[in-house]
Design an enzyme around this catalytic site. Structure first.
Site, mmCIF file in Angstrom:
data_model
loop_
_atom_site.group_PDB
_atom_site.id
_atom_site.type_symbol
_atom_site.label_atom_id
_atom_site.label_comp_id
_atom_site.label_asym_id
_atom_site.label_seq_id
_atom_site.Cartn_x
_atom_site.Cartn_y
_atom_site.Cartn_z
ATOM 1 N N ARG A 160 4.549 5.391 1.771
ATOM 2 C CA ARG A 160 5.252 6.682 1.859
ATOM 3 C C ARG A 160 4.625 7.664 0.878
ATOM 4 N NH1 ARG A 160 10.679 4.626 -1.320
ATOM 5 N NH2 ARG A 160 9.521 3.196 -2.600
ATOM 6 N N ARG A 176 3.580 13.961 -7.101
ATOM 7 C CA ARG A 176 3.425 13.153 -8.305
ATOM 8 C C ARG A 176 2.021 13.339 -8.860
ATOM 9 N NH1 ARG A 176 5.091 6.892 -7.957
ATOM 10 N NH2 ARG A 176 3.315 6.693 -6.565
ATOM 11 N N ASP A 190 6.380 4.565 -10.620
ATOM 12 C CA ASP A 190 7.361 4.184 -9.596
ATOM 13 C C ASP A 190 8.787 4.115 -10.136
ATOM 14 O OD1 ASP A 190 5.616 4.296 -7.588
ATOM 15 O OD2 ASP A 190 5.615 2.178 -7.070
ATOM 16 N N GLY A 237 0.838 -1.197 0.000
ATOM 17 C CA GLY A 237 0.000 0.000 0.000
ATOM 18 C C GLY A 237 0.862 1.232 0.000
ATOM 19 N N ASP A 249 2.777 -4.409 -8.312
ATOM 20 C CA ASP A 249 2.329 -3.207 -7.592
ATOM 21 C C ASP A 249 2.901 -1.936 -8.222
ATOM 22 O OD1 ASP A 249 4.618 -4.648 -6.374
ATOM 23 O OD2 ASP A 249 4.863 -2.794 -5.243
HETATM 24 P P1 AMP Z 1 8.441 0.414 -4.141
HETATM 25 O O1 AMP Z 1 9.858 0.100 -3.945
HETATM 26 O O2 AMP Z 1 8.178 1.866 -4.409
HETATM 27 O O3 AMP Z 1 7.755 -0.417 -5.151
HETATM 28 O O4 AMP Z 1 7.749 0.138 -2.710
HETATM 29 C C1 AMP Z 1 7.368 -1.124 -2.250
HETATM 30 C C2 AMP Z 1 6.500 -0.965 -1.009
HETATM 31 O O5 AMP Z 1 7.291 -0.502 0.098
HETATM 32 C C3 AMP Z 1 5.362 0.031 -1.166
HETATM 33 O O6 AMP Z 1 4.228 -0.483 -0.523
HETATM 34 C C4 AMP Z 1 5.882 1.268 -0.458
HETATM 35 O O7 AMP Z 1 4.836 2.055 0.034
HETATM 36 C C5 AMP Z 1 6.726 0.671 0.664
HETATM 37 N N1 AMP Z 1 7.804 1.568 1.096
HETATM 38 C C6 AMP Z 1 8.959 1.809 0.457
HETATM 39 N N2 AMP Z 1 9.717 2.699 1.127
HETATM 40 C C7 AMP Z 1 9.042 3.027 2.242
HETATM 41 C C8 AMP Z 1 9.293 3.896 3.364
HETATM 42 N N3 AMP Z 1 10.400 4.622 3.454
HETATM 43 N N4 AMP Z 1 8.362 3.950 4.318
HETATM 44 C C9 AMP Z 1 7.238 3.233 4.250
HETATM 45 N N5 AMP Z 1 6.934 2.409 3.240
HETATM 46 C C10 AMP Z 1 7.818 2.290 2.231
HETATM 47 MG MG MG Z 2 6.116 0.835 -5.739
#
Ligand code: AMP
Ligand code: MG
Length: 487
Positions: free
Chosen positions: A89, A172, A258, A86, A248
């Site tokens: 951030r 964004r 992303d 979800g 995702d």
């Molecule tokens: P992503 O690498 O952008 O595809 O992120 C994968 C998942 O990790 C997503 O659900 C993000 O919301 C969560 N996520 C990544 N970095 C953070 C962070 N610093 N704090 C909280 N959630 C994170």
């Molecule tokens: Mg992502």
């Protein structure tokens, strides 16, 4: 300043998100604001100053009409299903309706923890924020469907990663943030009614005419597959490697979503991987079409209950759509490559010519971006650029001779061809060896080099004197470039 926001997800998808709030930054300072995008969105900025932008686009002050929420999603990460991800951030402030009626999500990224943060800090470091800003704007300038960047604001707070970084928030803009993983979340946790509800919402939001199809959910699957085929062909045509094509991170709108460990390839090699966590090369340049196929199969699975609810017979039709993906992708890819090479649509059979090109580029370690620009120069009678790219001046002579034959058989003037090629082959892309020092300088307090590079990639097709160094590949003996997640 920001016109009143609308909240259709909030209003129509009740209970299927989590209300959340932005963390207040200690000293927000505007790094960059995208005036051209603001204009396209109908945001009136005539009376707004940097301080107001900084407050709004860091989450310190909510724009009028905002109902801030975080969206849940699931996703296959490197092939393994995670049922509960979800916006960990990110915070959806609401939607803006542009003067032409188009609806866009306005989302803050890096504005603190949400109910989906799973122990993460919800923050973003300045380097990755500016990286996403620059790369997404470069992609938009190249005509690749993508989320956009409206603003980047330094928070004045420290973000702890492997070392301390200055924090920042990215704003964004996306035609929506509905992901394949959003459908997977609804399919995994709720019944068919919720999948139908999400599907109907998505259709209403993106392709309202599909509501009239005999099976709207099947029609949407067809549309989303078509957009993904087009998108991946577009990526590959500019040497883009997304790096983390987890479900995702796939927007059903067909926009690139992303920007984490993504990067552009310099010298051509089909197995190029930049991401430090992609140890098996799952998301290598040349595997992107297969992965897109796999991701679309997961999308079809999540949608199947909705498709079945309208007509059980359509389940077979959905399978057929997924099976047809490789052929559909190849058609998009062939047409993109023809454009890049200046060949006419429907001209002499050029499939072998295109296939052989990649073997040649790889064998001679040719800079992918410069190659197509050099070919256009060759059509104008200047062969020097091509020679400079090759290990020996005539290394690709037999292939080039074959390409000339195709060009001549088309009967269009070489100069007209060269102009058409220039319009699709970027000269300036976000090269790794230029972006990295610019991000480091920005984190250290000098945003000048980053701004300069942004201005370069915002006009990717227009050659300008004095910018030669931005068009060159990185040094050949450099250590392999590594990218990291964590905007
Ligand atoms: P992503 O690498 O952008 O595809 O992120 C994968 C998942 O990790 C997503 O659900 C993000 O919301 C969560 N996520 C990544 N970095 C953070 C962070 N610093 N704090 C909280 N959630 C994170
Ligand atoms: Mg992502």
């Amino acid at each position: 300043m920001v016109s009143t926001l609308d909240n259709s997800f909030y209003d129509r998808m009740e209970g299927l998100f989590a209300p959340a709030e932005a963390m207040k930054p200690s000293a927000p300072r505007l790094l960059v604001f995208n005036r051209r995008l603001a204009h396209r969105l109908g945001i009136d900025v005539t009376h707004a100053g940097d301080d107001e932008f900084a407050r709004i686009f860091s989450g310190q002050e909510m724009p009028e009409g905002s109902g801030p929420i975080a969206l849940p999603y699931a996703g296959h990460q490197f092939g393994h299903f995670s049922p509960q991800l979800g916006d960990g951030r990110a915070l959806l402030l609401g939607e803006i309706i542009a003067p032409d009626g188009a609806r866009f999500d306005i989302q803050l990224k890096g504005s603190g923890p949400t109910p989906f943060s799973r122990g993460g800090d919800g923050k973003a470091a300045m380097g990755p924020v500016l990286r996403e800003y620059l790369v997404s704007e470069a992609m938009a300038a190249m005509g690749v469907p993508t989320t956009r960047s409206l603003a980047a604001v330094a928070t004045g707070d420290v973000v702890q990663r492997e070392r301390a970084h200055p924090g920042a928030v990215l704003t964004r803009v996306a035609s929506s943030h509905i992901r394949v993983g959003t459908f997977q979340f609804f399919a995994a946790h709720f019944g068919v009614d919720h999948v139908v509800k999400l599907s109907n919402y998505t259709i209403w939001r993106h392709w309202p005419k599909l509501a009239e199809a005999p099976n709207p959910h099947l029609a949407m699957l067809d549309r989303v597959i078509g957009l993904q085929c087009e998108l991946i062909a577009h990526w590959m045509g500019v040497g883009f490697i997304h790096g983390v094509m987890n479900t995702d991170n796939v927007a059903v709108s067909g926009e690139t979503l992303d920007y984490g460990p993504c990067a552009f390839m310099d010298r051509f090699a089909a197995n190029t991987v930049f991401s430090s966590i992609d140890t098996h090369g799952r998301y290598a340049y040349g595997r992107q079409p297969q992965i897109m196929h796999w991701n679309m199969a997961r999308f079809a699975e999540a949608l199947l209950p909705a498709i079945h609810s309208v007509s059980p017979d359509d389940v077979e039709a959905a399978k057929a759509l997924v099976d047809a993906i490789p052929g559909r992708f190849r058609a998009h890819w062939a047409s993109r490559m023809r454009a890049k090479l200046g060949l006419a649509e429907g001209g002499a059979d050029d499939r072998a010519l295109v296939d052989d090109l990649f073997a040649e580029l790889e064998m001679h370690s040719v800079d992918f971006t410069s190659f197509f620009c050099a070919l256009a120069m060759l059509l104008r009678g200047d062969g020097a650029r091509l020679e400079q790219l090759l290990p020996t001046p005539d290394a690709m002579a037999p292939w080039v001779a074959r390409w000339w034959e195709h060009i001549e058989s088309d009967g269009v003037s070489p100069l007209a061809r060269a102009d058409a090629m220039d319009a699709v082959n970027p000269l300036y892309i976000p090269r790794n060896h230029i972006i990295e020092p610019a991000l480091e300088a920005a984190e250290a307090g000098d945003i000048g080099p980053w701004r300069e590079f942004l201005a370069v990639v915002q006009q990717p097709f227009v050659e300008r004197p004095g910018l030669e160094r931005f068009a060159e590949p990185g040094p050949i003996d450099a250590a392999p470039y590594r990218t990291f997640c964590g905007t």
